[in-house]
Every structure is written in C-alpha cells, then in structure tokens.
Design a protein around this motif. Structure first.
Motif, short mmCIF file in Angstrom:
data_model
loop_
_atom_site.label_atom_id
_atom_site.label_comp_id
_atom_site.label_asym_id
_atom_site.label_seq_id
_atom_site.Cartn_x
_atom_site.Cartn_y
_atom_site.Cartn_z
N PHE A 108 0.81 -1.22 0.00
CA PHE A 108 0.00 0.00 0.00
C PHE A 108 0.85 1.27 0.00
N LEU A 109 2.16 1.15 0.20
CA LEU A 109 3.02 2.32 0.30
C LEU A 109 2.93 3.26 -0.91
N PRO A 110 2.76 2.75 -2.16
CA PRO A 110 2.64 3.68 -3.29
C PRO A 110 1.49 4.67 -3.13
N LEU A 111 0.38 4.25 -2.50
CA LEU A 111 -0.74 5.16 -2.30
C LEU A 111 -0.32 6.34 -1.42
N LEU B 39 6.01 -15.30 0.47
CA LEU B 39 5.39 -14.05 0.91
C LEU B 39 6.03 -12.83 0.25
N GLN B 40 7.30 -12.93 -0.17
CA GLN B 40 7.98 -11.75 -0.70
C GLN B 40 7.36 -11.25 -2.01
N TYR B 41 6.50 -12.07 -2.63
CA TYR B 41 5.85 -11.63 -3.86
C TYR B 41 4.55 -10.86 -3.59
N VAL B 42 4.13 -10.81 -2.32
CA VAL B 42 2.89 -10.09 -1.98
C VAL B 42 3.02 -8.61 -2.30
N MET C 272 0.92 -6.38 -5.10
CA MET C 272 0.03 -5.29 -4.70
C MET C 272 0.41 -3.98 -5.39
N ILE C 273 1.73 -3.72 -5.52
CA ILE C 273 2.18 -2.52 -6.23
C ILE C 273 1.73 -2.57 -7.68
N PHE C 274 1.85 -3.76 -8.29
CA PHE C 274 1.40 -3.95 -9.67
C PHE C 274 -0.10 -3.64 -9.81
N VAL D 59 -2.04 -1.85 -7.81
CA VAL D 59 -2.28 -0.42 -7.55
C VAL D 59 -1.91 0.40 -8.78
N ALA D 60 -0.77 0.07 -9.40
CA ALA D 60 -0.31 0.82 -10.57
C ALA D 60 -1.32 0.73 -11.72
N VAL D 61 -1.85 -0.47 -11.96
CA VAL D 61 -2.75 -0.68 -13.10
C VAL D 61 -4.16 -0.18 -12.82
N PHE D 62 -4.70 -0.52 -11.64
CA PHE D 62 -6.12 -0.27 -11.38
C PHE D 62 -6.41 1.01 -10.59
N VAL D 63 -5.40 1.56 -9.91
CA VAL D 63 -5.62 2.80 -9.17
C VAL D 63 -4.95 3.97 -9.87
#
Length: 296
Positions: free
Chosen positions: A24-27, A247-250, A254-256, A258-262
């Motif tokens: 969620f950090l990109p937000l 877990l490291q791919y979570v 999520m960044i991916f 957020v980038a595409v859909f937000v």
C-alpha cells in the motif's frame, strides 16, 4: 536465519503485515508527488529514528548498537548499507511520483533472482539448472521491455541492484536487523537534517512551509518506513525460509495492482509479454528453492 521447523502465527502475522504495508506504500507516496524525492527520503530518515530507537529501548538491545558505533569496521559496513538504502528509497519515491509504479513492481519482482545471482558471484553459492533458467527468463523479460521502449527500464534495474546489494551488505553486518536499521538511519540523520534545514532556509522545502496536510504526511514518512521494516525483522524469526520466499511476492503484486487499477498506468503489449515471463521465472525459481529446502 536457520530454517524453522514450522511457521508461528505471530511470525506470519508480522511478515504479512509488513508486506501488505509495503504493497500500500505507493498510495501514500503518491500523496507526496508535489514534493521532491530527495526531501521525502530525508524525512523518511529523520522520522524513522525515534521509532527505531523506541523499539530498541523497549527490547533492551541498545548495547549492540553502542558496540557497532564504537567499532570502525561495523560503522563502515553500516555506511555502505545506509548509502544503498538511501539510493533505493530515492529511486522508489521518484518512480511512484513520476507515474512509474509498474517499474517499481518489476524491480521488486526481479530482486529475488538478482539476489540469487549475487550469491553465486560473491558468496560462491551454486546455482541449480532451474535457477539459471529462471534468471535467464527474467533477463529476457527485461530485454523485451528495453527493445520495446528503446531504453533500459532504469528505475526497475536501479531498485533491483540497490536492494540486492543492500541485502548482501546487511547479511555481512554482524548485528540484528532492528539494531542495523537504527544504525543506518543514525548514520544518515545528520546529512538528512542538514538537507531539510537548507531547504527551509533557501525557501525550497515544504516542511513547516506548506499546508498542514503536507506537514503530517512528511511526519508520517517515519512510520511508513520504519514499521514495515521492523515488522518484517520480527516476523522472519518465526517463519520458515520457504514461507518467506513465497510471501515476498505479496508486495510487488500489490504494487502492480495499484499501478494498473488505481494509478491507471498503461500496461502495453511489451509489458503483457515481459511480466508473464518474469512471473514464470519466479515460479520456476520458487519451486526449485522449495525442493532444495525439503531435500535439506
């Protein structure tokens, strides 16, 4: 860390919390798009110090930090890891604020494979055939993006390289991750304070000059930086290496998303080819690693 016999609920909770917060950090960083990346990084450093210091005080582990500050070799190693994480943060903030969150996701997807390559080069760790195939496949994915864009995806490569070498440097630092993080931000504190003060004096900064919302966002940079790192450091102690590897791919996933859909970043034909290649490489790598650990 040695391989655990099993996963603990606390370890899973801490690690998942860290990866979700990173996802969620990109937000949060997008809200700081009106501020220069260097100023944001400076505030990430400054406001991380009290949080990291409080954690060490509560854990009563400040002694290790004092030893590190008095040991020239450990201090020099801390300076190297501090420089690497600063550059990594700078590239990350720039990528998010400039509409290149997909490059950030790409960089963190590639990172595990780059770390394996670093282990082979610097630690003389043997690569399996599957790992070689995975690294080659990821390299082909980056090549597709480079050819299509006519330029190397420098943000993704920069994040991969700086984080990979940062992890390698941290592995050599003979203190715990919590103590190591505080050591790094303490090393960076004086330059960060000097930069922020210079910006305020010259009228080019935003802290205490901009609106209250901006001030609170900059103050919050410490929490969004330190808390996930501290959660991860404590979560890793209660998890098997295989669980951590999955877990490291979570976070990059999520960044991916957020980038595409937000952020509505374009996901063109080249990325439609390259990203599945890299995802396939990660599947090959993960399956190979899990088999190795089970055999061991």
């Amino acid at each position: 860390m040695s391989q655990q016999s099993g996963d603990t609920p606390a370890g899973l909770g801490f690690a998942l919390g860290a990866y979700i917060l990173w996802g969620f950090l990109p937000l949060y960083m997008k809200l700081l798009s009106h501020i220069g990346p260097a100023e944001v990084v400076a505030h990430r450093i400054i406001w991380s110090v009290p949080i990291a210091a409080l954690v060490l005080i509560l854990l009563r582990r400040t002694g290790d930090l004092l030893v590190a500050l008095r040991t020239p070799r450990m201090l020099a190693m801390g300076c190297v890891s501090a420089a690497l994480i600063t550059v990594n943060w700078g590239i990350y903030v720039w990528a998010i604020t400039e509409g290149r969150a997909l490059d950030a996701a790409l960089g963190y997807y590639i990172n595990p494979l780059f770390s394996v390559a670093l282990g082979a080069i610097f630690l003389r760790e043997r690569l399996t055939r599957s790992q070689v195939i995975a690294i080659a496949l990821a390299g082909c994915g980056v090549a597709v993006l480079t050819i299509a864009a006519g330029a190397v995806p420098w943000a993704a490569i920069g994040l991969t390289v700086t984080w990979g070498f940062y992890a390698l440097a941290k592995k050599q630092l003979p203190i715990g991750p919590n103590q190591g993080f505080l050591l790094e931000v303490l090393i960076l504190l004086i330059p960060a304070l000097a930069y922020v003060i210079w910006l305020m004096v010259s009228g080019g900064g935003q802290f205490l000059i901009g609106d209250m919302g901006t001030n609170w966002l900059l103050l919050g940079c410490g929490a969004v930086t330190a808390i996930p790192l501290l959660l991860y450091a404590n979560g890793a102690k209660g998890l098997r290496l295989t669980t951590i590897a999955v877990l490291q791919y979570v976070a990059p996933t999520m960044i991916f998303l957020v980038a595409v859909f937000v952020f509505n970043e374009p996901f063109g034909q080249a990325r439609m080819i390259a990203f599945p290649m890299i995802w396939a490489a990660l599947v090959i790598y993960s399956v190979s690693m899990i088999r190795q650990m089970r055999a061991a």
